[in-house]
Design a protein around this motif. Sequence first.
Motif, PDB file in Angstrom:
ATOM      1  N   VAL A   1       2.316 -28.590   8.604  1.00  0.00           N
ATOM      2  CA  VAL A   1       0.775 -29.384   7.660  1.00  0.00           C
ATOM      3  C   VAL A   1       0.240 -28.128   8.439  1.00  0.00           C
ATOM      4  O   VAL A   1      -1.632 -28.666   8.464  1.00  0.00           O
ATOM      5  CB  VAL A   1       1.334 -30.591   7.641  1.00  0.00           C
ATOM      6  CG1 VAL A   1       0.180 -31.238   8.935  1.00  0.00           C
ATOM      7  CG2 VAL A   1      -0.428 -31.033   6.884  1.00  0.00           C
TER       8      VAL A   1
ATOM      9  N   ALA B   1       0.546 -38.948  -2.574  1.00  0.00           N
ATOM     10  CA  ALA B   1      -0.737 -38.886  -1.982  1.00  0.00           C
ATOM     11  C   ALA B   1      -1.660 -39.735  -3.618  1.00  0.00           C
ATOM     12  O   ALA B   1      -2.720 -40.591  -3.482  1.00  0.00           O
ATOM     13  CB  ALA B   1      -1.652 -37.525  -2.385  1.00  0.00           C
TER      14      ALA B   1
ATOM     15  N   TYR C   1      -0.630 -27.720   1.907  1.00  0.00           N
ATOM     16  CA  TYR C   1       0.100 -28.181   1.202  1.00  0.00           C
ATOM     17  C   TYR C   1      -1.125 -29.673   1.547  1.00  0.00           C
ATOM     18  O   TYR C   1      -1.354 -30.025   0.818  1.00  0.00           O
ATOM     19  CB  TYR C   1       1.243 -28.816   3.432  1.00  0.00           C
ATOM     20  CG  TYR C   1       2.388 -29.496   2.703  1.00  0.00           C
ATOM     21  CD1 TYR C   1       3.249 -29.363   1.602  1.00  0.00           C
ATOM     22  CD2 TYR C   1       1.932 -30.753   2.625  1.00  0.00           C
ATOM     23  CE1 TYR C   1       4.080 -30.255   1.847  1.00  0.00           C
ATOM     24  CE2 TYR C   1       2.756 -31.423   2.618  1.00  0.00           C
ATOM     25  CZ  TYR C   1       3.630 -31.639   1.876  1.00  0.00           C
ATOM     26  OH  TYR C   1       5.141 -32.467   1.728  1.00  0.00           O
ATOM     27  N   ALA C   2      -2.168 -29.712   2.674  1.00  0.00           N
ATOM     28  CA  ALA C   2      -2.262 -31.063   3.234  1.00  0.00           C
ATOM     29  C   ALA C   2      -3.494 -30.977   2.229  1.00  0.00           C
ATOM     30  O   ALA C   2      -4.037 -31.751   1.515  1.00  0.00           O
ATOM     31  CB  ALA C   2      -3.277 -31.075   4.307  1.00  0.00           C
ATOM     32  N   THR C   3      -4.103 -29.304   1.778  1.00  0.00           N
ATOM     33  CA  THR C   3      -5.008 -29.170   0.780  1.00  0.00           C
ATOM     34  C   THR C   3      -4.809 -30.112  -0.532  1.00  0.00           C
ATOM     35  O   THR C   3      -5.479 -30.332  -1.427  1.00  0.00           O
ATOM     36  CB  THR C   3      -5.858 -27.493   0.941  1.00  0.00           C
ATOM     37  OG1 THR C   3      -6.147 -27.166   2.507  1.00  0.00           O
ATOM     38  CG2 THR C   3      -6.733 -27.794  -0.148  1.00  0.00           C
TER      39      THR C   3
ATOM     40  N   VAL D   1       1.501 -36.390   3.570  1.00  0.00           N
ATOM     41  CA  VAL D   1       1.525 -35.593   5.124  1.00  0.00           C
ATOM     42  C   VAL D   1       2.348 -35.920   5.956  1.00  0.00           C
ATOM     43  O   VAL D   1       3.170 -34.778   7.027  1.00  0.00           O
ATOM     44  CB  VAL D   1       1.041 -34.373   5.242  1.00  0.00           C
ATOM     45  CG1 VAL D   1       0.328 -33.630   3.327  1.00  0.00           C
ATOM     46  CG2 VAL D   1      -0.537 -35.162   5.711  1.00  0.00           C
TER      47      VAL D   1
ATOM     48  N   ALA E   1      -2.858 -32.589  -1.153  1.00  0.00           N
ATOM     49  CA  ALA E   1      -2.375 -33.954  -1.477  1.00  0.00           C
ATOM     50  C   ALA E   1      -3.726 -34.378  -1.210  1.00  0.00           C
ATOM     51  O   ALA E   1      -4.849 -35.337  -1.630  1.00  0.00           O
ATOM     52  CB  ALA E   1      -2.189 -34.476   0.028  1.00  0.00           C
ATOM     53  N   VAL E   2      -5.438 -33.743  -0.662  1.00  0.00           N
ATOM     54  CA  VAL E   2      -6.570 -33.973  -0.406  1.00  0.00           C
ATOM     55  C   VAL E   2      -7.362 -33.986  -1.803  1.00  0.00           C
ATOM     56  O   VAL E   2      -7.964 -34.822  -2.461  1.00  0.00           O
ATOM     57  CB  VAL E   2      -7.187 -33.457   0.012  1.00  0.00           C
ATOM     58  CG1 VAL E   2      -9.246 -33.450  -0.151  1.00  0.00           C
ATOM     59  CG2 VAL E   2      -6.982 -33.769   1.878  1.00  0.00           C
TER      60      VAL E   2
ATOM     61  N   THR F   1      -3.787 -38.796   1.507  1.00  0.00           N
ATOM     62  CA  THR F   1      -3.585 -37.362   2.163  1.00  0.00           C
ATOM     63  C   THR F   1      -2.010 -38.317   2.891  1.00  0.00           C
ATOM     64  O   THR F   1      -1.071 -37.257   3.443  1.00  0.00           O
ATOM     65  CB  THR F   1      -4.628 -37.063   2.634  1.00  0.00           C
ATOM     66  OG1 THR F   1      -5.481 -37.060   1.620  1.00  0.00           O
ATOM     67  CG2 THR F   1      -3.753 -35.900   3.570  1.00  0.00           C
TER      68      THR F   1
ATOM     69  N   ILE G   1       4.222 -34.249  -3.533  1.00  0.00           N
ATOM     70  CA  ILE G   1       2.985 -34.389  -3.173  1.00  0.00           C
ATOM     71  C   ILE G   1       2.390 -35.260  -3.795  1.00  0.00           C
ATOM     72  O   ILE G   1       1.283 -36.577  -3.358  1.00  0.00           O
ATOM     73  CB  ILE G   1       2.109 -32.679  -2.425  1.00  0.00           C
ATOM     74  CG1 ILE G   1       3.424 -32.184  -1.185  1.00  0.00           C
ATOM     75  CG2 ILE G   1       0.657 -32.760  -2.530  1.00  0.00           C
ATOM     76  CD1 ILE G   1       3.241 -30.618  -1.389  1.00  0.00           C
TER      77      ILE G   1
END
Length: 246
Positions: A154, A112, A161-163, A138, A165-166, A134, A108
């Motif tokens: 996701v 990212a 998970y996505a948080t 994902v 990556a952000v 992001t 990740i």
Amino acid sequence: MSASMIPAGMAVATRYLDLAGVFSSALLGGAVARTADLDLFGFLVVGIISGLGGGMIRDVLLQHGTPVALTDYAYLVTAIAGSVVVFLIKISEEAWTRLFTALDAAVIGFWAVAGASKTLAVGLGWLPAVLLGTVTAVGGGALRDVILGRVPAVFGRNGLYATVAVAVAGVTVVCSYLGIPQVGIGLGIALALVFRLTAVHYDWNLPSGLDWQPHSRLASTVRHRIDPATTRNEEEEQPHPPKEEP
């Protein structure tokens, strides 16, 4: 912005990290294919999409040359290898997830970082960089779940998970604007490891809807001011003391 946000001396190392991400994602894709009882072709399709999907989406959106997965044959070979490994070794999706949690967290972080850096390198601004960073991290897993008719993991109950990556993409962008992209690469991957592993360990997840109930007096007060009906409903649900006989 500089023409290249990733120093030339780190190109080989980052390429191998990228391939490690492709391999681990293909492994998980194959594990998901096993739960769906697919044949060998299904394993290959799901594994390749899981391993290469995010990077290809990013490259297509950037419109800055052919996606690297189509020009560097090592990417496709690595995705196929990961899919075949899971086809030959019977192991569940849950087991792969436990085994590769740390590697998945590192992946990740790198994806990212790579997605955000590549976006900045072609001349786009900070917001597209965070977005495509992001997506790179994902996108493959989301595509995999969609073609299998599942709600993408996701979207919830997946350890932020996505948080993660952000957050990693944001750190990369800040460091790039400060002129220290090398620091951004290391810091982004470290942040992904710590943030993701902590979220998985403590089962952190974002609120799933308006029915979320606050656990503090301040949060309750704010929620009741926003939705007065909540107060009435809670008062109606409270047990009333029995009336005393005269």
